[in-house]
Design a protein around this motif. Structure first.
Motif, PDB file in Angstrom:
ATOM      1  N   TYR A   9       1.406  -0.979  -0.029  1.00 28.85           N
ATOM      2  CA  TYR A   9      -0.062   0.089  -0.009  1.00 28.85           C
ATOM      3  C   TYR A   9       0.664   1.240  -0.315  1.00 28.85           C
ATOM      4  O   TYR A   9       0.768   2.362  -0.722  1.00 28.85           O
ATOM      5  N   HIS A  10       1.944   0.947   1.174  1.00 30.31           N
ATOM      6  CA  HIS A  10       2.809   2.437   0.531  1.00 30.31           C
ATOM      7  C   HIS A  10       3.336   2.685  -0.333  1.00 30.31           C
ATOM      8  O   HIS A  10       3.746   3.620  -1.176  1.00 30.31           O
ATOM      9  N   TYR A  11       3.642   1.559  -1.135  1.00 35.45           N
ATOM     10  CA  TYR A  11       4.581   0.963  -2.068  1.00 35.45           C
ATOM     11  C   TYR A  11       3.589   2.575  -3.804  1.00 35.45           C
ATOM     12  O   TYR A  11       3.589   3.164  -4.147  1.00 35.45           O
ATOM     13  N   ARG A  16       2.219   7.320  -7.244  1.00 34.12           N
ATOM     14  CA  ARG A  16       1.163   8.667  -7.073  1.00 34.12           C
ATOM     15  C   ARG A  16       2.010   9.669  -7.256  1.00 34.12           C
ATOM     16  O   ARG A  16       2.685  10.541  -7.551  1.00 34.12           O
ATOM     17  N   ALA A  17       3.619   9.644  -6.205  1.00 38.39           N
ATOM     18  CA  ALA A  17       4.291  10.468  -4.964  1.00 38.39           C
ATOM     19  C   ALA A  17       5.149  10.822  -6.564  1.00 38.39           C
ATOM     20  O   ALA A  17       5.421  12.405  -6.957  1.00 38.39           O
ATOM     21  N   ILE A  18       5.913   9.844  -6.719  1.00 42.05           N
ATOM     22  CA  ILE A  18       7.245   9.780  -7.806  1.00 42.05           C
ATOM     23  C   ILE A  18       6.515  10.481  -9.499  1.00 42.05           C
ATOM     24  O   ILE A  18       6.618  11.605  -9.947  1.00 42.05           O
ATOM     25  N   GLU A  19       4.823  10.187  -9.402  1.00 37.56           N
ATOM     26  CA  GLU A  19       4.573  10.920 -11.032  1.00 37.56           C
ATOM     27  C   GLU A  19       4.004  12.638 -10.588  1.00 37.56           C
ATOM     28  O   GLU A  19       4.670  13.246 -10.918  1.00 37.56           O
ATOM     29  N   MET A  38      -1.966  13.694  -2.839  1.00 39.01           N
ATOM     30  CA  MET A  38      -2.295  11.847  -2.604  1.00 39.01           C
ATOM     31  C   MET A  38      -3.009  11.796  -2.004  1.00 39.01           C
ATOM     32  O   MET A  38      -3.431  10.558  -1.244  1.00 39.01           O
ATOM     33  N   ASN A  39      -4.496  13.272  -1.222  1.00 41.74           N
ATOM     34  CA  ASN A  39      -5.756  12.958  -0.594  1.00 41.74           C
ATOM     35  C   ASN A  39      -5.603  12.673   0.714  1.00 41.74           C
ATOM     36  O   ASN A  39      -6.180  11.728   1.376  1.00 41.74           O
ATOM     37  N   PRO A 264       9.732   4.288 -13.014  1.00 45.55           N
ATOM     38  CA  PRO A 264       9.897   4.182 -11.648  1.00 45.55           C
ATOM     39  C   PRO A 264       9.761   3.334 -10.913  1.00 45.55           C
ATOM     40  O   PRO A 264      10.301   3.412  -9.704  1.00 45.55           O
ATOM     41  N   VAL A 265       9.906   1.628 -11.111  1.00 45.55           N
ATOM     42  CA  VAL A 265      10.596   1.104 -10.484  1.00 45.55           C
ATOM     43  C   VAL A 265      11.677   1.108  -9.479  1.00 45.55           C
ATOM     44  O   VAL A 265      12.022   1.131  -8.439  1.00 45.55           O
TER      45      VAL A 265
END
Length: 282
Positions: A9-11, A16-19, A38-39, A264-265
């Motif tokens: 979940y954290h990833y 989304r934060a990376i984007e 990130m809401n 991204p990974v």
């Protein structure tokens, strides 16, 4: 230690934060704004980051920049001879993980998996949803599906052993997956590849966590200094991503190069390891 479900979940939040960070074009985003994107509340967002990587979102943004890879090249480039001398337990190599591996014989490899049963399942990981495959001897495949999707990842991995029988059996595979992601216990690998590929993967296993090397350094170490392109291909065909750390191989310039399961990974893996290495050193 957070559970696999929590880290998965954290990833997802990190991805989304990376984007969002990428879209900012190098401009740092304050905690309140990034959390809102990130809401999440700032406090919750901060906790998620801390549980996942151990540093603040502000600090982590520095690890996610493209310049971080070049900094690794300047500050944490490792020659594989020196890394190999440390052994797999040196320099924080997956913490306390004891890793054993066995390569299939050339004859078995030539049979393309005929007579082999490979079991598989999907599991949460620190880097999102992961596909894991195993023979009776050990983990033989590990892929990350966030960028490709599950079906494409399964087709990709299964095509490497076209004559094998495949059976979905997450219960049988789970114990082999737990060790690499927890960083403790024994990880058993069963590598299936051509002799040249096996040499490249063995060299990758010598790169300590938090450090990097180059494709040309790998080529030199395995005795084929002019085979840089072939080394790059073998790195890309690594069947057990993260455990065999192909994400730690960069170009001489410090550019990330490619990554089979998505850049991204790869960026997240390097940032995660870099932040943890700094936290342990500090």
């Amino acid at each position: 230690m957070p559970s696999d479900a929590e880290t998965g979940y954290h990833y997802g939040v990190i991805r989304r934060a990376i984007e969002r960070i990428d879209a900012a074009g190098g401009r740092a985003l304050p905690l309140d704004r990034l959390a809102a994107e990130m809401n999440m509340s700032p406090a919750h967002f901060q906790r998620v980051f801390s549980r996942w990587v151990g540093v603040s979102p502000k600090r982590y943004q520095q690890y996610l920049t493209l310049g971080h890879a070049r900094a690794l090249m300047r500050e944490r480039f490792t020659t594989l001879e020196a890394a190999g001398a440390l052994g797999l337990s040196g320099s924080g190599r997956l913490h306390d993980l004891f890793l054993t591996w066995e390569a299939m014989s050339p004859g078995d490899y030539a049979r393309r998996g005929a007579g082999l049963t490979i079991r598989y399942g999907f599991f949460p990981s620190p880097f999102g949803d992961a596909l894991a495959m195993a023979t009776d001897k050990g983990l033989c495949g590990l892929a990350f599906t966030e960028e490709t999707g599950r079906a494409a990842a399964l087709d990709d991995m299964a095509a490497r052993w076209p004559a094998a029988e495949f059976a979905e059996d997450a219960v049988r595979v789970a114990p082999l997956v737990e060790a690499p992601f927890s960083g403790t216990g024994e990880a058993r690998l069963h590598l299936i590849g051509a002799p040249f590929q096996i040499k490249v993967w063995e060299a990758l296993l010598s790169i300590p966590s938090g450090q990097v090397t180059t494709y040309s350094e790998i080529a030199r170490t395995i005795g084929h200094p002019t085979a840089v392109r072939a080394v790059g291909t073998a790195v890309g065909r690594n069947p057990v991503s993260f455990v065999i750390p192909c994400h730690r191989a960069l170009r001489k310039s410090g550019a990330l190069g490619g990554y089979h399961w998505g850049l991204p990974v790869k960026r997240a893996m390097l940032a995660w390891e870099g932040a943890r290495a700094d936290a342990e050193a500090g």
